[in-house]
Design a protein around this motif. Structure first.
Motif, PDB file in Angstrom:
ATOM      1  N   LEU A  53       0.850  -1.184   0.000  1.00 49.60           N
ATOM      2  CA  LEU A  53       0.000   0.000   0.000  1.00 49.60           C
ATOM      3  C   LEU A  53       0.889   1.236   0.000  1.00 49.60           C
ATOM      4  O   LEU A  53       1.710   1.413   0.907  1.00 49.60           O
ATOM      5  CB  LEU A  53      -0.919   0.003   1.223  1.00 49.60           C
ATOM      6  N   ALA A  54       0.749   2.074  -1.014  1.00 51.10           N
ATOM      7  CA  ALA A  54       1.612   3.253  -1.153  1.00 51.10           C
ATOM      8  C   ALA A  54       0.772   4.519  -1.138  1.00 51.10           C
ATOM      9  O   ALA A  54      -0.193   4.647  -1.895  1.00 51.10           O
ATOM     10  CB  ALA A  54       2.407   3.161  -2.460  1.00 51.10           C
ATOM     11  N   ASP A  55       1.147   5.461  -0.277  1.00 51.59           N
ATOM     12  CA  ASP A  55       0.421   6.727  -0.137  1.00 51.59           C
ATOM     13  C   ASP A  55       1.240   7.857  -0.759  1.00 51.59           C
ATOM     14  O   ASP A  55       2.247   8.289  -0.192  1.00 51.59           O
ATOM     15  CB  ASP A  55       0.169   7.008   1.347  1.00 51.59           C
ATOM     16  N   GLU A  56       0.848   8.312  -1.936  1.00 53.17           N
ATOM     17  CA  GLU A  56       1.515   9.418  -2.630  1.00 53.17           C
ATOM     18  C   GLU A  56       3.037   9.247  -2.657  1.00 53.17           C
ATOM     19  O   GLU A  56       3.792  10.134  -2.214  1.00 53.17           O
ATOM     20  CB  GLU A  56       1.163  10.758  -1.950  1.00 53.17           C
ATOM     21  N   PRO A  57       3.540   8.112  -3.171  1.00 53.72           N
ATOM     22  CA  PRO A  57       4.986   7.849  -3.099  1.00 53.72           C
ATOM     23  C   PRO A  57       5.835   8.796  -3.937  1.00 53.72           C
ATOM     24  O   PRO A  57       7.045   8.865  -3.749  1.00 53.72           O
ATOM     25  CB  PRO A  57       5.097   6.408  -3.604  1.00 53.72           C
ATOM     26  N   THR A  58       5.228   9.545  -4.868  1.00 55.12           N
ATOM     27  CA  THR A  58       6.009  10.452  -5.716  1.00 55.12           C
ATOM     28  C   THR A  58       5.891  11.914  -5.280  1.00 55.12           C
ATOM     29  O   THR A  58       6.448  12.801  -5.931  1.00 55.12           O
ATOM     30  CB  THR A  58       5.548  10.347  -7.183  1.00 55.12           C
ATOM     31  N   ALA A  59       5.186  12.169  -4.192  1.00 54.39           N
ATOM     32  CA  ALA A  59       4.827  13.542  -3.826  1.00 54.39           C
ATOM     33  C   ALA A  59       6.030  14.459  -3.644  1.00 54.39           C
ATOM     34  O   ALA A  59       5.989  15.633  -4.008  1.00 54.39           O
ATOM     35  CB  ALA A  59       3.985  13.544  -2.557  1.00 54.39           C
ATOM     36  N   SER A  60       7.121  13.936  -3.085  1.00 52.55           N
ATOM     37  CA  SER A  60       8.275  14.785  -2.797  1.00 52.55           C
ATOM     38  C   SER A  60       9.393  14.644  -3.829  1.00 52.55           C
ATOM     39  O   SER A  60      10.514  15.102  -3.600  1.00 52.55           O
ATOM     40  CB  SER A  60       8.832  14.445  -1.403  1.00 52.55           C
ATOM     41  N   LEU A  61       9.084  14.021  -4.976  1.00 51.00           N
ATOM     42  CA  LEU A  61      10.106  13.726  -5.967  1.00 51.00           C
ATOM     43  C   LEU A  61       9.840  14.445  -7.283  1.00 51.00           C
ATOM     44  O   LEU A  61       8.691  14.748  -7.620  1.00 51.00           O
ATOM     45  CB  LEU A  61      10.172  12.208  -6.222  1.00 51.00           C
ATOM     46  N   ASP A  62      10.911  14.681  -8.047  1.00 56.43           N
ATOM     47  CA  ASP A  62      10.712  15.222  -9.392  1.00 56.43           C
ATOM     48  C   ASP A  62      10.173  14.123 -10.295  1.00 56.43           C
ATOM     49  O   ASP A  62      10.078  12.959  -9.888  1.00 56.43           O
ATOM     50  CB  ASP A  62      12.008  15.824  -9.946  1.00 56.43           C
ATOM     51  N   SER A  63       9.793  14.458 -11.521  1.00 56.96           N
ATOM     52  CA  SER A  63       9.100  13.513 -12.391  1.00 56.96           C
ATOM     53  C   SER A  63       9.933  12.268 -12.686  1.00 56.96           C
ATOM     54  O   SER A  63       9.424  11.144 -12.686  1.00 56.96           O
ATOM     55  CB  SER A  63       8.695  14.199 -13.700  1.00 56.96           C
ATOM     56  N   GLU A  64      11.238  12.450 -12.919  1.00 61.67           N
ATOM     57  CA  GLU A  64      12.096  11.305 -13.252  1.00 61.67           C
ATOM     58  C   GLU A  64      12.244  10.362 -12.075  1.00 61.67           C
ATOM     59  O   GLU A  64      12.069   9.142 -12.211  1.00 61.67           O
ATOM     60  CB  GLU A  64      13.476  11.794 -13.707  1.00 61.67           C
ATOM     61  N   ARG A  65      12.543  10.913 -10.896  1.00 60.49           N
ATOM     62  CA  ARG A  65      12.708  10.064  -9.716  1.00 60.49           C
ATOM     63  C   ARG A  65      11.386   9.439  -9.300  1.00 60.49           C
ATOM     64  O   ARG A  65      11.327   8.297  -8.857  1.00 60.49           O
ATOM     65  CB  ARG A  65      13.290  10.887  -8.569  1.00 60.49           C
ATOM     66  N   GLY A  66      10.292  10.213  -9.443  1.00 60.19           N
ATOM     67  CA  GLY A  66       8.975   9.688  -9.100  1.00 60.19           C
ATOM     68  C   GLY A  66       8.609   8.491  -9.954  1.00 60.19           C
ATOM     69  O   GLY A  66       8.084   7.489  -9.462  1.00 60.19           O
ATOM     70  N   ARG A  67       8.894   8.597 -11.238  1.00 62.54           N
ATOM     71  CA  ARG A  67       8.576   7.485 -12.135  1.00 62.54           C
ATOM     72  C   ARG A  67       9.403   6.245 -11.779  1.00 62.54           C
ATOM     73  O   ARG A  67       8.893   5.125 -11.801  1.00 62.54           O
ATOM     74  CB  ARG A  67       8.804   7.882 -13.582  1.00 62.54           C
ATOM     75  N   LYS A  68      10.670   6.450 -11.452  1.00 66.35           N
ATOM     76  CA  LYS A  68      11.517   5.311 -11.090  1.00 66.35           C
ATOM     77  C   LYS A  68      10.993   4.604  -9.847  1.00 66.35           C
ATOM     78  O   LYS A  68      11.018   3.378  -9.757  1.00 66.35           O
ATOM     79  CB  LYS A  68      12.956   5.780 -10.872  1.00 66.35           C
ATOM     80  N   VAL A  69      10.508   5.389  -8.884  1.00 64.25           N
ATOM     81  CA  VAL A  69       9.957   4.808  -7.659  1.00 64.25           C
ATOM     82  C   VAL A  69       8.742   3.940  -7.976  1.00 64.25           C
ATOM     83  O   VAL A  69       8.618   2.810  -7.495  1.00 64.25           O
ATOM     84  CB  VAL A  69       9.581   5.930  -6.659  1.00 64.25           C
ATOM     85  N   VAL A  70       7.840   4.442  -8.811  1.00 63.97           N
ATOM     86  CA  VAL A  70       6.636   3.679  -9.154  1.00 63.97           C
ATOM     87  C   VAL A  70       6.998   2.463 -10.012  1.00 63.97           C
ATOM     88  O   VAL A  70       6.390   1.390  -9.886  1.00 63.97           O
ATOM     89  CB  VAL A  70       5.603   4.571  -9.858  1.00 63.97           C
ATOM     90  N   GLU A  71       8.001   2.610 -10.867  1.00 62.60           N
ATOM     91  CA  GLU A  71       8.469   1.461 -11.649  1.00 62.60           C
ATOM     92  C   GLU A  71       8.987   0.354 -10.727  1.00 62.60           C
ATOM     93  O   GLU A  71       8.761  -0.836 -10.989  1.00 62.60           O
ATOM     94  CB  GLU A  71       9.582   1.894 -12.614  1.00 62.60           C
ATOM     95  N   MET A  72       9.658   0.741  -9.652  1.00 57.64           N
ATOM     96  CA  MET A  72      10.151  -0.246  -8.690  1.00 57.64           C
ATOM     97  C   MET A  72       9.005  -1.010  -8.041  1.00 57.64           C
ATOM     98  O   MET A  72       9.064  -2.235  -7.875  1.00 57.64           O
ATOM     99  CB  MET A  72      10.979   0.446  -7.608  1.00 57.64           C
ATOM    100  N   ILE A  73       7.947  -0.281  -7.680  1.00 57.64           N
ATOM    101  CA  ILE A  73       6.784  -0.933  -7.078  1.00 57.64           C
ATOM    102  C   ILE A  73       6.133  -1.882  -8.088  1.00 57.64           C
ATOM    103  O   ILE A  73       5.822  -3.039  -7.772  1.00 57.64           O
ATOM    104  CB  ILE A  73       5.764   0.108  -6.595  1.00 57.64           C
TER     105      ILE A  73
END
Length: 226
Positions: free
Chosen positions: A167-187
């Motif tokens: 369960l992930a709550d806004e996992p990209t909120a504090s990240l720029d677009s590139e890092r945010g996408r990488k985080v979601v790709e990991m999930i």
């Protein structure tokens, strides 16, 4: 038919404010199967955080039931609920929420220590840190990490109990677009690679293509988007 890993059945949540009743969730139904990554989107105040808390057995619904691996958890004792969360559910919180006085490695070891698996936990922690590109940062404290590194640590910590449900709550909120996408790709990769089930609450439309389904929440009700 495959049994869902996570199921919310006719779930409602309301609060009493004097004589008024405030409905936060209204008759919510959702099933998430193995290998499925579902995004929940909606405006602020729509009930997303309450939904995620109930799905993760952190909050009890006012009506309806929650099933984890086919087992109803709504009426379990506090001890049993804690065991379910510890052994079956991994939480990725907004902003990482790392403990400032613990190293990266020790952040990951909190769960196995609580579960009594310290020795096996060390091996798995090192494996996860390697997979997430954090092996060289294992002895660093959070204030020495970048935003992307902190969020990767949060992901690793959430995976330490090898949960069936993420369960992930806004996992990209504090990240720029590139890092945010990488985080979601990991999930997404973890969900597919290990046949887990995952729900992500997000405002970030740029990562929705990485999810299998998108569900909207409006005024406490779920609406299937695609």
């Amino acid at each position: 038919m495959e049994n869902p890993k996570l199921q919310l059945k006719n779930v409602s949540k309301f609060y009493h404010d004097g004589e008024a009743t405030i409905e936060v969730l209204k008759d919510v139904n959702l099933e998430v199967n193995q290998g499925e990554f579902v995004a929940i989107v909606g405006p602020s105040g729509a009930g997303k955080s309450t939904f995620l808390s109930i799905a993760g057995a952190l909050l009890t619904p006012s009506a309806g039931e929650v099933f984890v691996d086919g087992e109803a958890v709504t009426n379990l004792s506090k001890k049993k609920l804690t065991e379910r969360r510890l052994n079956q559910i991994g939480f990725i919180f907004q902003g990482a929420n790392l403990v400032p006085y613990l190293t990266v490695f020790d952040q990951l070891m909190v769960l196995p220590v609580l579960g009594g698996n310290r020795s096996g936990g060390k091996t798995f922690a090192n494996q996860l840190l390697g997979e997430l590109g954090l092996a060289q940062r294992k002895n660093q404290y959070p204030d020495r990490l970048s935003g992307g590194e902190r969020q990767r640590v949060a992901i690793a910590r959430a995976l330490m109990n090898d949960p069936a449900i993420i369960l992930a709550d806004e996992p990209t909120a504090s990240l720029d677009s590139e890092r945010g996408r990488k985080v979601v790709e990991m999930i997404a990769t973890e969900v597919k690679r290990k046949n887990k089930a995952a729900i992500m609450v997000t405002h970030d439309e740029r990562v929705l293509d990485l999810c299998d389904r998108v569900v909207k929440i409006e005024d406490g009700r779920l609406i299937e988007a695609r």
